[in-house]
Structure formats: C-alpha cells, structure tokens
Design a protein around this motif. Structure first.
Motif, mmCIF file in Angstrom:
data_model
loop_
_atom_site.group_PDB
_atom_site.id
_atom_site.type_symbol
_atom_site.label_atom_id
_atom_site.label_comp_id
_atom_site.label_asym_id
_atom_site.label_seq_id
_atom_site.Cartn_x
_atom_site.Cartn_y
_atom_site.Cartn_z
ATOM 1 N N PRO A 151 0.997 -1.412 0.173
ATOM 2 C CA PRO A 151 0.472 0.211 0.517
ATOM 3 C C PRO A 151 1.437 1.290 -0.240
ATOM 4 N N THR A 152 0.796 2.191 -0.323
ATOM 5 C CA THR A 152 1.277 3.433 -0.676
ATOM 6 C C THR A 152 0.417 4.453 0.122
ATOM 7 N N HIS A 153 0.788 5.644 0.921
ATOM 8 C CA HIS A 153 0.139 6.543 1.054
ATOM 9 C C HIS A 153 -0.036 8.137 0.228
ATOM 10 N N VAL A 154 -1.063 8.763 -0.244
ATOM 11 C CA VAL A 154 -0.679 9.933 -1.070
ATOM 12 C C VAL A 154 -1.392 10.638 -0.696
ATOM 13 N N GLN A 155 -1.186 11.838 -0.992
ATOM 14 C CA GLN A 155 -1.473 12.825 -1.161
ATOM 15 C C GLN A 155 -2.979 13.214 -2.805
ATOM 16 N N ALA A 156 -4.127 13.463 -2.093
ATOM 17 C CA ALA A 156 -4.932 12.833 -3.218
ATOM 18 C C ALA A 156 -5.715 14.120 -3.189
ATOM 19 N N ARG A 157 -6.944 13.293 -4.095
ATOM 20 C CA ARG A 157 -7.822 14.730 -3.970
ATOM 21 C C ARG A 157 -9.034 14.734 -3.996
ATOM 22 N N ALA A 158 -10.121 14.316 -3.411
ATOM 23 C CA ALA A 158 -11.535 13.380 -3.630
ATOM 24 C C ALA A 158 -12.399 14.103 -4.455
ATOM 25 N N LEU A 159 -12.928 13.049 -5.820
ATOM 26 C CA LEU A 159 -13.358 14.243 -7.166
ATOM 27 C C LEU A 159 -15.001 13.408 -6.637
ATOM 28 N N ALA A 160 -15.113 12.227 -6.161
ATOM 29 C CA ALA A 160 -16.454 11.587 -5.844
ATOM 30 C C ALA A 160 -16.834 11.211 -4.959
ATOM 31 N N TRP A 161 -17.782 10.544 -3.947
ATOM 32 C CA TRP A 161 -17.852 9.309 -3.218
ATOM 33 C C TRP A 161 -19.296 8.927 -2.838
ATOM 34 N N THR A 162 -19.673 7.974 -2.603
ATOM 35 C CA THR A 162 -20.458 6.927 -2.263
ATOM 36 C C THR A 162 -19.818 6.788 -0.557
ATOM 37 N N GLN A 163 -21.629 6.212 0.262
ATOM 38 C CA GLN A 163 -21.275 5.668 1.667
ATOM 39 C C GLN A 163 -19.960 5.300 2.097
ATOM 40 N N ARG A 164 -19.146 4.174 1.085
ATOM 41 C CA ARG A 164 -18.060 3.297 1.519
ATOM 42 C C ARG A 164 -17.515 3.724 0.825
ATOM 43 N N ALA A 165 -17.419 4.386 -0.328
ATOM 44 C CA ALA A 165 -15.958 4.504 -0.954
ATOM 45 C C ALA A 165 -15.519 5.729 -1.807
ATOM 46 N N VAL A 166 -13.946 6.392 -1.918
ATOM 47 C CA VAL A 166 -14.325 7.668 -2.527
ATOM 48 C C VAL A 166 -13.189 7.608 -3.606
ATOM 49 N N TYR A 167 -13.876 8.466 -4.642
ATOM 50 C CA TYR A 167 -13.088 8.035 -5.850
ATOM 51 C C TYR A 167 -12.188 9.386 -6.143
ATOM 52 N N VAL A 168 -10.226 9.037 -5.854
ATOM 53 C CA VAL A 168 -9.681 9.500 -5.700
ATOM 54 C C VAL A 168 -8.971 9.923 -6.539
ATOM 55 N N GLU A 169 -7.603 11.234 -6.948
ATOM 56 C CA GLU A 169 -7.111 11.178 -8.119
ATOM 57 C C GLU A 169 -6.112 12.357 -7.312
ATOM 58 N N TRP A 170 -4.721 11.783 -8.062
ATOM 59 C CA TRP A 170 -3.329 11.967 -7.130
ATOM 60 C C TRP A 170 -2.110 11.910 -8.652
ATOM 61 N N GLU A 171 -1.373 12.703 -8.071
ATOM 62 C CA GLU A 171 0.243 12.602 -9.386
ATOM 63 C C GLU A 171 0.943 11.821 -9.151
ATOM 64 N N HIS A 172 1.582 11.057 -9.665
ATOM 65 C CA HIS A 172 2.806 10.464 -9.668
ATOM 66 C C HIS A 172 3.132 9.890 -11.297
ATOM 67 N N ARG A 173 4.033 10.184 -11.379
ATOM 68 C CA ARG A 173 4.552 9.977 -12.670
ATOM 69 C C ARG A 173 3.375 10.826 -13.963
ATOM 70 N N GLY A 174 2.351 10.958 -13.733
ATOM 71 C CA GLY A 174 1.019 11.153 -14.013
ATOM 72 C C GLY A 174 -0.025 11.040 -13.677
ATOM 73 N N MET A 175 -1.233 11.587 -14.105
ATOM 74 C CA MET A 175 -2.184 11.113 -13.419
ATOM 75 C C MET A 175 -2.715 10.171 -13.430
ATOM 76 N N HIS A 176 -3.485 9.494 -12.027
ATOM 77 C CA HIS A 176 -4.107 8.417 -11.228
ATOM 78 C C HIS A 176 -5.444 8.788 -10.845
#
Length: 110
Positions: free
Chosen positions: A69-94
């Motif tokens: 696992p890796t701990h990343v600084q990210a941005r939450a773009l969307a979520w449900t009551q049990r999951a979050v859609y995140v975006e982060w940069e590491h050698r490109g956008m994920h």
C-alpha cells in the motif's frame, strides 16, 4: 437517504452519477513496466448514489499497489457512503476508487 457528512458538498445540485461510470485512470507509460494501483470493482462499489465534489477536496488516501500500500496526497472527486474516487499525481495522473475508511481530509502523506 440523508446527506453525506464525511465530505460536505456545495448545495448546488449536480446531475446523478453511477459509481461504476467513474473508471480507473492511468497515465500511458508506453513499454515501461510500472505497478498500477487497484481500484474497487463494480461489485464492491455496489449501486450506491454518488456525490460529486463541486471542487476537488484535498485528502490523504491509502492506495493499494500490487504487493504494497502507499499513502498519497490526493483529491477526492466523488464518493459514496463506502468509497471515495480519488485523483493523485505520480509520474502522471491516476484516478481510482478506494474504501472510504482509507481516506482522510488534508494533511501530509507519511
């Protein structure tokens, strides 16, 4: 269903979205091998309603890569009551879906 208090959103309505329409996004590394993070599957996401962020919210997220696992600084773009859609940069956008319990607002990655 009540409002999601984990990530309060702007009161302006956003069109409804199904979680499984927000897909994992990975940069193109060409022929170079690189580990790709795991995103939750459609079955794990379920058919829960999605709240879209009006603006990305800074978060820390645990993202699972093969074997670690890796701990990343990210941005939450969307979520449900049990999951979050995140975006982060590491050698490109994920972009990937992670469990809500793997995400916290702000701070610095360890």
């Amino acid at each position: 269903m009540g409002a999601n208090r984990r990530y309060l959103s702007d009161p302006h309505p956003v069109p409804p979205v199904q979680a499984d329409t927000l897909k994992q996004v990975e940069p193109d590394y060409g022929d170079e091998f690189t580990a790709r993070p795991f995103s939750l599957t459609a079955d794990e996401l379920g058919r829960l309603p999605v709240t879209m962020a009006r603006e990305p919210i800074p978060v820390l997220a645990w993202v699972r890569l093969p074997a670690l696992p890796t701990h990343v600084q990210a941005r939450a773009l969307a979520w449900t009551q049990r999951a979050v859609y995140v975006e982060w940069e590491h050698r490109g956008m994920h972009r990937a879906w992670v469990w809500a319990s793997a995400v916290e607002r702000g701070g610095l990655a360890l």
